[in-house]
Enzyme design. Structure first.
Site: not given
Length: 158
Positions: A88, A57, A85, A55
């Site tokens: 993250c 991040e 999320c 992801h």
């Protein structure tokens, strides 16, 4: 403490669109900022790398830590195009940045098919009621690693 800088959020948003259009993954971008400078840029690469953990991040955190030669982002800010999320968010807490700024909300993400509500609900369930079965196994043997850690001299605490 200085105010959030829209320039850095716009860079995260720009990355989210640019890299999504390039086929890297979903529309998510992030930057890590220290002392007023971007030290790392990250973007979603789940589909292009076949890595569900890639992801924006997490990608930005990995790159920032490598650039700084540390596993914590002391004094850093993270600007991300969307509210993090659960995965993250966990990575962000482990990295210990100073602040996080986000653009879209988790509801905005859910509206386009990136819905993490299932994970939030699962975390609230007792382990035995979760949909993914989890069974403890060989705890006594596994504790040997923890005992060795407590006895290890010169370790780097985190």
């Amino acid at each position: 403490m200085e105010a959030p800088n829209p320039y850095f959020m716009r860079e995260a948003i720009r990355l989210s669109i640019e890299q999504m259009r390039a086929g890297s993954g979903g529309p998510f971008g992030a930057v890590v900022v220290k002392d007023g400078q971007i030290i790392a840029r990250g973007f979603n690469q789940v589909t292009s790398t076949h890595d569900p953990t890639c992801h924006a991040e997490v990608d930005a955190i990995r790159k920032a830590c490598a650039a700084l030669g540390t596993f914590q982002l002391d004094g850093c800010d993270i600007y991300t195009s969307c509210e993090p999320c659960p995965m993250c968010l966990g990575a962000i807490y482990w990295a210990r940045p100073r602040r996080v700024f986000y653009g879209n909300t988790k509801a905005d993400a859910a509206a386009i098919g990136f819905d993490d509500q299932f994970i939030y609900e699962e975390l609230d369930q007792p382990m035995e009621k979760r949909q993914l079965p989890m069974t403890q196994l060989l705890r006594d043997e596994a504790l040997a690693g923890f005992r060795a850690w407590t006895e290890l001299e010169g370790k780097t605490e985190y």
